[in-house]
Design a protein around this motif. Structure first.
Motif, PDB file in Angstrom:
ATOM      1  N   ALA A 186       0.829  -1.209   0.000  1.00  0.00           N
ATOM      2  CA  ALA A 186       0.000   0.000   0.000  1.00  0.00           C
ATOM      3  C   ALA A 186       0.865   1.261   0.000  1.00  0.00           C
ATOM      4  N   ALA A 187       0.407   2.268  -0.733  1.00  0.00           N
ATOM      5  CA  ALA A 187       1.117   3.559  -0.762  1.00  0.00           C
ATOM      6  C   ALA A 187       0.973   4.238   0.602  1.00  0.00           C
ATOM      7  N   LYS A 188       1.989   5.043   0.939  1.00  0.00           N
ATOM      8  CA  LYS A 188       1.976   5.710   2.241  1.00  0.00           C
ATOM      9  C   LYS A 188       1.475   7.142   2.115  1.00  0.00           C
ATOM     10  N   ASN A 189       0.772   7.562   3.137  1.00  0.00           N
ATOM     11  CA  ASN A 189       0.351   8.960   3.232  1.00  0.00           C
ATOM     12  C   ASN A 189       1.602   9.845   3.296  1.00  0.00           C
ATOM     13  N   GLU A 190       1.578  10.955   2.552  1.00  0.00           N
ATOM     14  CA  GLU A 190       2.794  11.773   2.444  1.00  0.00           C
ATOM     15  C   GLU A 190       2.694  13.115   3.174  1.00  0.00           C
TER      16      GLU A 190
END
Ligand SMILES: [Cu+2]
Length: 234
Positions: free
Chosen positions: A54-58
């Motif tokens: 999953a992509a991470k919150n930036e």
């Protein structure tokens, strides 16, 4: 007598024109580094399938050493008469996230918007000074271009299809800005000699806790470092 004065002025002008330096530095976060939240993309199977992990919150991108990425560092109130660069700043919609997450652009400089995904995005820029833009980019539409005509403080660009997609941009009327990389470093080059007010903006800390520092450039390199701290508990 007149001649001497003129020669003196020309010499002075040419010296100031060539005397410029580079501002280099690093942005740190002084505080406990929390693990970034993961982005749930279940709403769009194409988005979800484009990530093995999953992509991470930036909102806060900080490495184990406290180096902080995605911080806009710029000089405030600089007079600049040069033209906007013609090279494009590129923002890509890839894996249903914007890349880059934070960027700076000069007024009049083209911004090329790509859609690398096999899904529909609707890119929606919400500036207040510049003109709002809002258009769908189905998977068949791979490229669009926008420009901003005036300098403007940070505003959000979002996707109306995927609520987690956000990018932040600031428009400048000069080229003296940079965004810190994943190692927290940044550099601003060709800065004419002088003393400036430098500002650092970070998404979570925002403009309420704008960081400001004085920096003096006198040929060669000037160092400028910023550190963000979590708010003190009362
Ligand atoms: Cu989208």
């Amino acid at each position: 007598m007149r001649k001497i004065i003129n020669i003196g002025m020309i010499t002075l002008l040419s010296i100031s024109a060539i005397t410029a330096g580079e501002i280099k530095g690093n942005v740190k976060y002084i505080g406990k580094v929390r693990k970034a939240k993961l982005i749930r993309m279940d709403a769009d199977p194409v988005c979800a399938a484009s990530h093995q992990e999953a992509a991470k919150n930036e909102k806060m991108v900080v490495d184990a050493d406290g180096n902080m990425a995605n911080v806009i560092v710029y000089l405030k109130g600089v007079k600049y008469s040069g033209k906007a660069p013609s090279n494009e700043v590129i923002i890509d919609q890839k894996g249903c996230v914007y890349s880059p997450h934070v960027f700076g652009v000069q007024a009049g400089q083209p911004v090329k918007i790509l859609n690398s995904d096999a899904t529909m995005h609707n890119i929606h820029g919400l500036p207040k000074v510049n003109k709002e833009f809002n258009f769908g980019m189905p998977k068949s539409l791979k490229e669009k271009s926008v420009t901003f005509s005036k300098a403007e403080d940070v505003f959000v660009i979002k996707c109306d299809v995927h609520p987690w997609m956000k990018s932040y941009t600031q428009v400048f009327d000069h080229p003296y800005f940079a965004v810190s990389g994943s190692d927290g470093s940044f550099s601003i080059s060709n800065v004419p000699d002088g003393t400036y007010e430098a500002i650092a903006w970070q998404e979570k800390f925002g403009t309420k806790r704008l960081m400001s520092k004085k920096v003096t450039v006198k040929g060669g390199n000037a160092e400028l470092n910023f550190s963000f701290e979590p708010p003190k508990k009362k």
